[in-house]
Design an enzyme around this catalytic site. Structure first.
Site, PDB file in Angstrom:
ATOM      1  N   TYR A 172      39.479  30.400  42.821  1.00  0.00           N
ATOM      2  CA  TYR A 172      39.888  30.996  41.544  1.00  0.00           C
ATOM      3  C   TYR A 172      41.387  30.800  41.346  1.00  0.00           C
ATOM      4  O   TYR A 172      42.160  30.877  42.302  1.00  0.00           O
ATOM      5  CB  TYR A 172      39.500  32.489  41.540  1.00  0.00           C
ATOM      6  CG  TYR A 172      39.752  33.191  40.226  1.00  0.00           C
ATOM      7  CD1 TYR A 172      39.322  32.634  39.026  1.00  0.00           C
ATOM      8  CD2 TYR A 172      40.420  34.410  40.187  1.00  0.00           C
ATOM      9  CE1 TYR A 172      39.564  33.268  37.821  1.00  0.00           C
ATOM     10  CE2 TYR A 172      40.657  35.062  38.983  1.00  0.00           C
ATOM     11  CZ  TYR A 172      40.233  34.486  37.796  1.00  0.00           C
ATOM     12  OH  TYR A 172      40.473  35.117  36.608  1.00  0.00           O
ATOM     13  N   TYR A 182      43.504  40.980  40.248  1.00  0.00           N
ATOM     14  CA  TYR A 182      42.775  40.284  41.319  1.00  0.00           C
ATOM     15  C   TYR A 182      43.526  40.573  42.613  1.00  0.00           C
ATOM     16  O   TYR A 182      44.296  39.759  43.115  1.00  0.00           O
ATOM     17  CB  TYR A 182      42.731  38.792  41.018  1.00  0.00           C
ATOM     18  CG  TYR A 182      41.686  38.003  41.797  1.00  0.00           C
ATOM     19  CD1 TYR A 182      40.336  38.101  41.473  1.00  0.00           C
ATOM     20  CD2 TYR A 182      42.054  37.139  42.827  1.00  0.00           C
ATOM     21  CE1 TYR A 182      39.386  37.356  42.162  1.00  0.00           C
ATOM     22  CE2 TYR A 182      41.109  36.391  43.519  1.00  0.00           C
ATOM     23  CZ  TYR A 182      39.781  36.505  43.177  1.00  0.00           C
ATOM     24  OH  TYR A 182      38.844  35.763  43.848  1.00  0.00           O
TER      25      TYR A 182
HETATM   26  P1  NAI Z   1      28.083  36.640  43.623  1.00  0.00           P
HETATM   27  O1  NAI Z   1      28.035  38.119  43.734  1.00  0.00           O
HETATM   28  O2  NAI Z   1      26.915  35.945  43.019  1.00  0.00           O
HETATM   29  O3  NAI Z   1      28.339  35.936  45.022  1.00  0.00           O
HETATM   30  C1  NAI Z   1      29.050  36.486  46.081  1.00  0.00           C
HETATM   31  C2  NAI Z   1      28.096  36.542  47.253  1.00  0.00           C
HETATM   32  O4  NAI Z   1      28.810  36.781  48.469  1.00  0.00           O
HETATM   33  C3  NAI Z   1      27.060  37.652  47.137  1.00  0.00           C
HETATM   34  O5  NAI Z   1      25.770  37.084  47.210  1.00  0.00           O
HETATM   35  C4  NAI Z   1      27.324  38.512  48.365  1.00  0.00           C
HETATM   36  O6  NAI Z   1      26.162  39.057  48.898  1.00  0.00           O
HETATM   37  C5  NAI Z   1      27.934  37.480  49.303  1.00  0.00           C
HETATM   38  N1  NAI Z   1      28.705  38.009  50.433  1.00  0.00           N
HETATM   39  C6  NAI Z   1      29.700  38.922  50.415  1.00  0.00           C
HETATM   40  N2  NAI Z   1      30.148  39.137  51.668  1.00  0.00           N
HETATM   41  C7  NAI Z   1      29.417  38.338  52.495  1.00  0.00           C
HETATM   42  C8  NAI Z   1      29.393  38.120  53.903  1.00  0.00           C
HETATM   43  N3  NAI Z   1      30.222  38.768  54.720  1.00  0.00           N
HETATM   44  N4  NAI Z   1      28.508  37.233  54.406  1.00  0.00           N
HETATM   45  C9  NAI Z   1      27.652  36.571  53.590  1.00  0.00           C
HETATM   46  N5  NAI Z   1      27.638  36.726  52.255  1.00  0.00           N
HETATM   47  C10 NAI Z   1      28.505  37.613  51.712  1.00  0.00           C
HETATM   48  O7  NAI Z   1      29.419  36.327  42.818  1.00  0.00           O
HETATM   49  P2  NAI Z   1      30.139  34.981  42.355  1.00  0.00           P
HETATM   50  O8  NAI Z   1      31.175  35.433  41.396  1.00  0.00           O
HETATM   51  O9  NAI Z   1      29.172  33.971  41.922  1.00  0.00           O
HETATM   52  O10 NAI Z   1      30.892  34.488  43.665  1.00  0.00           O
HETATM   53  C11 NAI Z   1      30.674  33.251  44.298  1.00  0.00           C
HETATM   54  C12 NAI Z   1      32.008  32.561  44.555  1.00  0.00           C
HETATM   55  O11 NAI Z   1      32.590  32.200  43.298  1.00  0.00           O
HETATM   56  C13 NAI Z   1      33.033  33.442  45.264  1.00  0.00           C
HETATM   57  O12 NAI Z   1      33.771  32.660  46.184  1.00  0.00           O
HETATM   58  C14 NAI Z   1      33.937  33.865  44.116  1.00  0.00           C
HETATM   59  O13 NAI Z   1      35.240  34.226  44.544  1.00  0.00           O
HETATM   60  C15 NAI Z   1      33.941  32.581  43.308  1.00  0.00           C
HETATM   61  N6  NAI Z   1      34.454  32.693  41.939  1.00  0.00           N
HETATM   62  C16 NAI Z   1      33.895  33.567  41.049  1.00  0.00           C
HETATM   63  C17 NAI Z   1      34.398  33.680  39.761  1.00  0.00           C
HETATM   64  C18 NAI Z   1      33.778  34.630  38.769  1.00  0.00           C
HETATM   65  O14 NAI Z   1      34.365  34.878  37.715  1.00  0.00           O
HETATM   66  N7  NAI Z   1      32.601  35.173  39.042  1.00  0.00           N
HETATM   67  C19 NAI Z   1      35.550  32.864  39.306  1.00  0.00           C
HETATM   68  C20 NAI Z   1      36.029  31.936  40.303  1.00  0.00           C
HETATM   69  C21 NAI Z   1      35.513  31.877  41.575  1.00  0.00           C
END
Ligand code: NAI
Length: 286
Positions: A172, A182
């Site tokens: 991000y 953030y």
């Molecule tokens: P999401 O909630 O779908 O995905 C995050 C996942 O990480 C969840 O499934 C959660 O269970 C898992 N997780 C957390 N701690 C964990 C651990 N210790 N071991 C295994 N799994 C774990 O949310 P999102 O937003 O799709 O996130 C996916 C990636 O995208 C992340 O790296 C996030 O920082 C990145 N991202 C998201 C943005 C947004 O606006 N949603 C923007 C830019 C990057």
């Protein structure tokens, strides 16, 4: 021959991990996912009960198949790292082999090898706190779950990624520009992840011709993003200010992931690829 992908960080159908799985499946890949242990039961039962059937639909009308769901907690590398209170926690005690090393071993014994490794996970317990109010513990937890987790995943999966394979993570813009809100060391964690992308691209490239990239994604209303609390504001900000004035769909990130994992991207490694409607290029808001 079809490729096999392991996508860490899928626990519902709202996030980037799910969309990446779909784009890879649409391109013909076999899909394995790693799901955070505390979220495992609800994810598996929702899958089984058909709750995701509508969002499993691929462009050709078929439904994405997830060949296997692996429990995973990416803050633990080996069983020796797991404290007693986690081992005995009932949400963890019900599953096994969920440290990074054990998950890699399980995938190896089930399938032998993979071609694509995706890290789509992050966690920062103090994300809602400004950096000046973040504790050492919270900061290190953010780095552990959001940055080192990728180093560890790649390290443990590298022996089973076929030469010529591809690995990617999600980052991000808060790593390089100030995004108030953030917090908790999450901006620091993303900066580490992007720097590590370059170093890991060198090491995995030299060792096994594996490419390592990260997608800097625009705002998406995922479960993780809703927990930060400012996601609607960031989506509105992008709609007003980005060169492309449309809402970003998770599928656009998924399609970029499929491109990066494919031979079409055979000379791209160590890169931060922006998939954000161009927002990162703006110097001022309008
Ligand atoms: P999401 O909630 O779908 O995905 C995050 C996942 O990480 C969840 O499934 C959660 O269970 C898992 N997780 C957390 N701690 C964990 C651990 N210790 N071991 C295994 N799994 C774990 O949310 P999102 O937003 O799709 O996130 C996916 C990636 O995208 C992340 O790296 C996030 O920082 C990145 N991202 C998201 C943005 C947004 O606006 N949603 C923007 C830019 C990057």
């Amino acid at each position: 021959k079809g490729k096999r992908a392991f996508i860490a960080g899928v626990a519902d159908d709202n996030g980037y991990g799910w969309a990446i799985a779909k784009s890879l499946a649409a391109a013909g890949a076999e899909i394995l996912v790693g799901t955070w242990v505390p979220a495992l039961n609800i994810f598996e039962s929702s899958l089984r009960r058909g709750k995701f059937d509508e969002s499993r639909m691929l462009p050709d009308g078929s439904l994405m198949e997830i060949t296997k769901v692996y429990p995973l907690d990416a803050v633990f590398d080996t069983l020796d790292d797991v404290p007693e209170e986690v081992k005995s926690n009932k949400r963890y005690a019900g599953s096994s082999n969920w440290t990074v090393q054990e998950a890699a071993e399980a995938v190896k014994s089930d399938f032998g090898s993979i071609d694509i490794l995706v890290h789509s996970l992050a966690n920062g317990p103090e994300v809602t706190k400004p950096l000046l109010e973040t504790s050492r513990k919270g900061y290190l937890a953010a780095i552990s779950a959001s940055s080192y987790s990728y180093v560890s995943l790649l390290k443990h999966f590298l022996p089973i990624i076929n030469p010529g394979g591809s690995s990617l993570s999600l980052t991000y813009i808060a790593s390089e520009r100030i995004i108030p809100g953030y917090g908790g060391g999450m901006s620091s964690a993303k900066a580490a992840l992007e720097s590590d992308t370059r170093v890991l691209a060198f090491e995995a490239g030299r060792k096994k011709r594996i490419r390592v990239n990260t997608i800097s994604a625009g705002p998406l209303r995922s479960r993780a993003a809703k927990a930060i609390g400012f996601i609607d504001m960031m989506i509105d900000y992008s709609l007003v200010n980005a060169p492309l004035q449309k809402e970003l769909s998770a599928e656009e990130v998924g399609n970029t992931a499929a491109f990066l994992a494919s031979p079409l991207a055979s000379a791209i490694t160590g890169s931060v690829i922006y998939v954000d409607n161009g927002l990162n290029t703006m110097g001022v808001g309008v």
